[in-house]
Design a protein around this motif. Structure first.
Motif, PDB file in Angstrom:
ATOM      1  N   VAL A 109      54.131  17.593  51.631  1.00 20.08           N
ATOM      2  CA  VAL A 109      53.108  17.099  52.561  1.00 20.08           C
ATOM      3  C   VAL A 109      52.547  18.263  53.371  1.00 20.08           C
ATOM      4  O   VAL A 109      51.324  18.374  53.573  1.00 20.08           O
ATOM      5  N   ARG A 110      53.419  19.145  53.825  1.00 15.93           N
ATOM      6  CA  ARG A 110      52.960  20.315  54.578  1.00 15.93           C
ATOM      7  C   ARG A 110      52.003  21.154  53.733  1.00 15.93           C
ATOM      8  O   ARG A 110      50.936  21.575  54.210  1.00 15.93           O
ATOM      9  N   ALA A 111      52.352  21.375  52.470  1.00 18.16           N
ATOM     10  CA  ALA A 111      51.502  22.186  51.597  1.00 18.16           C
ATOM     11  C   ALA A 111      50.133  21.552  51.415  1.00 18.16           C
ATOM     12  O   ALA A 111      49.099  22.240  51.453  1.00 18.16           O
ATOM     13  N   GLU A 112      50.086  20.226  51.237  1.00 20.97           N
ATOM     14  CA  GLU A 112      48.807  19.552  51.036  1.00 20.97           C
ATOM     15  C   GLU A 112      47.979  19.545  52.319  1.00 20.97           C
ATOM     16  O   GLU A 112      46.757  19.677  52.283  1.00 20.97           O
ATOM     17  N   MET A 113      48.635  19.405  53.464  1.00 20.73           N
ATOM     18  CA  MET A 113      47.891  19.416  54.723  1.00 20.73           C
ATOM     19  C   MET A 113      47.282  20.793  54.983  1.00 20.73           C
ATOM     20  O   MET A 113      46.137  20.907  55.442  1.00 20.73           O
ATOM     21  N   LEU A 114      48.020  21.856  54.693  1.00 19.56           N
ATOM     22  CA  LEU A 114      47.480  23.200  54.867  1.00 19.56           C
ATOM     23  C   LEU A 114      46.288  23.435  53.945  1.00 19.56           C
ATOM     24  O   LEU A 114      45.303  24.084  54.320  1.00 19.56           O
ATOM     25  N   ARG A 115      46.362  22.879  52.742  1.00 21.53           N
ATOM     26  CA  ARG A 115      45.244  23.008  51.805  1.00 21.53           C
ATOM     27  C   ARG A 115      44.018  22.274  52.347  1.00 21.53           C
ATOM     28  O   ARG A 115      42.887  22.776  52.270  1.00 21.53           O
ATOM     29  N   GLN A 116      44.228  21.092  52.909  1.00 23.87           N
ATOM     30  CA  GLN A 116      43.123  20.325  53.479  1.00 23.87           C
ATOM     31  C   GLN A 116      42.474  21.065  54.644  1.00 23.87           C
ATOM     32  O   GLN A 116      41.242  21.117  54.757  1.00 23.87           O
ATOM     33  N   ILE A 117      43.290  21.616  55.518  1.00 22.57           N
ATOM     34  CA  ILE A 117      42.764  22.336  56.676  1.00 22.57           C
ATOM     35  C   ILE A 117      41.901  23.502  56.222  1.00 22.57           C
ATOM     36  O   ILE A 117      40.809  23.743  56.760  1.00 22.57           O
ATOM     37  N   ALA A 118      42.351  24.225  55.202  1.00 16.13           N
ATOM     38  CA  ALA A 118      41.567  25.351  54.691  1.00 16.13           C
ATOM     39  C   ALA A 118      40.257  24.872  54.087  1.00 16.13           C
ATOM     40  O   ALA A 118      39.205  25.501  54.265  1.00 16.13           O
ATOM     41  N   ALA A 119      40.298  23.734  53.383  1.00 16.19           N
ATOM     42  CA  ALA A 119      39.093  23.218  52.731  1.00 16.19           C
ATOM     43  C   ALA A 119      38.067  22.712  53.739  1.00 16.19           C
ATOM     44  O   ALA A 119      36.871  22.658  53.436  1.00 16.19           O
ATOM     45  N   LEU A 120      38.499  22.352  54.935  1.00 12.31           N
ATOM     46  CA  LEU A 120      37.597  21.822  55.959  1.00 12.31           C
ATOM     47  C   LEU A 120      37.029  22.904  56.870  1.00 12.31           C
ATOM     48  O   LEU A 120      36.270  22.596  57.791  1.00 12.31           O
ATOM     49  N   GLU A 121      37.363  24.146  56.617  1.00 14.93           N
ATOM     50  CA  GLU A 121      36.834  25.224  57.441  1.00 14.93           C
ATOM     51  C   GLU A 121      35.303  25.255  57.347  1.00 14.93           C
ATOM     52  O   GLU A 121      34.723  25.121  56.277  1.00 14.93           O
TER      53      GLU A 121
END
Length: 498
Positions: A109-121
């Motif tokens: 879950v942590r890995a997917e959330m970090l990916r989402q945060i990067a994609a929303l930059e």
């Protein structure tokens, strides 16, 4: 903050048309038309249309989600606690699996959330996430999200469809999505497939949904002909279409939504070059009668960006510094007289006629709105034309739903990181400073100053709250109006246990 509901809804027509049978379920297929012209309802990527948000929210759960009332409820997180300082959110994950069969654990879950945060930059949602300081896997089933500063609306933010967690481009439900030529078929997953306790008579209480993207005229026609059981995503631009048929008139629902509805200055040259002349346009508008052609009662109009009540609530003891609605002490005719003088002075000095080109989305509602705006601008000597494209406009309609109830959401919509052409860097700085730092406390009164700076530039002319309409066939459960205009699909697919 509360919003008044601004239309007395006519009683719902009883009875629904016979629905097509679906061989994969004991329930009848429910057809849903979403008003948009996107070519696909695919949920790849993070910049999603309204229809794509519906599909993402149905097929990819986040830690939390929204229910039919617009309230935040558990999803992949079965429960959570918030520390006293409001900076730490600790979630306990339920037992669930990703689509590849691997366990949904805190590390994944942590890995997917970090990916989402990067994609929303580079997006407004990315700005909203700036307060996330750390995401930690505490145990296999416990994850902590640590904020740099308290954010009371953080759970509401996390419940947005863009934060539905996906692995390998697939989510964990609560529905399976299958794209086809006639839309997206969404089938409820059994609770036990999602790591939840089995529910009594779930198969008998559930049904598949088919989501179709249709232009507003076709969506209303489908509803009136019995080919759609629900229409969602309608805006003011298309509202008159929802009143054309006998069924649509009786089943019309309106959300008293929160967000932005106004005119963005996109070409600050000529007459619109100075804040004072842009203010002249804002002063000319009679907001109390602007939506009279739509027969909406108690529509919440505004002259400000951040709602006054919300701003007052956020600053607490400093409430006396919150400004009321603009020009509160001036009669409309006095405002227009002052605005007309500014127009006349510019025309005399420039030798040009004052005119503006306005871009509005296509639709009969936009035609009515343009006519009212043009009439108001004419009272101060400004002529209006309808721009065929955004690029050719001086003013462009902003019609955007809020994601959470806080001044920061409204201010972030005008942040220089996403609105470079018409932004105010000092307002961005004040908004950031309001959050405080390790050395300085939070200072919500800076939000008032940031709001005032944006208002004083008059790069955005507020009109009021967004309007969202739906058509709901009688007997269809799971649909409720709410201030987010959020209508998740699972409650429409599963009847409640009584």
């Amino acid at each position: 903050m509360t919003h008044k509901r601004f239309l007395a809804i006519i009683g719902i027509v009883a009875g629904s048309a016979a629905l097509a049978a679906c061989s994969e379920s004991t329930g009848a297929l429910v057809d849903i038309a979403v008003v948009e012209t996107t070519e696909t309802l695919s949920v790849d990527g993070m910049r999603l249309s309204y229809g794509q948000q519906l599909v993402r929210g149905a097929s990819s759960e986040g830690l939390v989600t929204l229910d039919a009332n617009g309230d935040t409820v558990p999803a992949l997180a079965e429960r959570w606690i918030v520390t006293d300082d409001g900076r730490s959110f600790i979630f306990r994950l339920r037992e669930a699996n990703w689509s590849d069969g691997s366990a949904v654990d805190a590390q994944s879950v942590r890995a997917e959330m970090l990916r989402q945060i990067a994609a929303l930059e580079g997006t407004s949602l990315g700005l909203d996430l700036a307060m996330i300081d750390d995401i930690r896997a505490m145990t296999d089933r416990v994850i902590e999200i640590r904020l740099s500063r308290a954010m009371p609306s953080f759970l509401q933010l996390l419940s947005q469809p863009e934060f539905g967690l996906r692995r390998g481009n697939a989510g964990t439900g609560p529905m399976r999505a299958t794209a086809g030529d006639d839309g997206v078929l969404l089938t409820p997953m059994l609770p036990e497939e999602r790591g939840l306790p089995a529910e009594r008579d779930f198969a008998e209480r559930s049904r598949p949904l088919r989501l179709m993207a249709l232009a507003a005229p076709q969506a209303v026609e489908a509803f009136n002909e019995g080919d759609a059981d629900l229409v969602v995503g309608g805006t003011l631009a298309t509202l008159p279409l929802a009143e054309t048929g006998p069924l649509s008139r009786g089943n019309l629902r309106l959300d008293s939504a929160m967000g932005l509805f106004g005119l963005q200055v996109t070409n600050p040259r000529g007459f619109l070059e100075t804040p004072e002349r842009r203010e002249a346009l804002a002063m000319a508008i009679d907001r109390s009668t602007l939506l009279d052609p739509f027969n909406l009662t108690d529509w919440p109009s505004t002259t400000r960006i951040v709602p006054v009540a919300m701003l007052a609530e956020s600053v607490g003891d400093d409430v006396e510094n919150v400004r009321e609605e603009r020009w509160a002490g001036l009669e409309l005719e006095t405002r227009r007289s002052r605005a007309a003088r500014r127009v006349a002075e510019w025309q005399a000095s420039s030798g040009s006629e004052a005119s503006v080109a306005i871009f509005l989305p296509a639709g009969p509602g936009s035609d009515r709105l343009f006519n009212r705006l043009a009439a108001d601008f004419a009272t101060i000597g400004v002529t209006s034309t309808r721009a065929p494209e955004r690029a050719e406009a001086d003013l462009v309609l902003v019609d955007r739903l809020a994601r959470y109830a806080a001044p920061r959401w409204f201010l972030n919509q005008f942040h220089c990181a996403i609105q470079r052409a018409v932004c105010v860097e000092e307002a961005d700085t004040l908004s950031s400073e309001a959050l405080g730092s390790e050395e300085t406390p939070q200072n919500p009164s800076l939000l008032v100053r940031a709001d005032a700076l944006l208002i004083e530039t008059n790069n955005y002319i507020p009109l009021g709250a967004p309007v969202r309409w739906s058509l709901v066939r009688g007997g269809l459960n799971g649909f409720n109006e709410n201030r987010w205009a959020s209508h998740p699909l699972l409650p429409l697919a599963v009847d409640p246990i009584f």
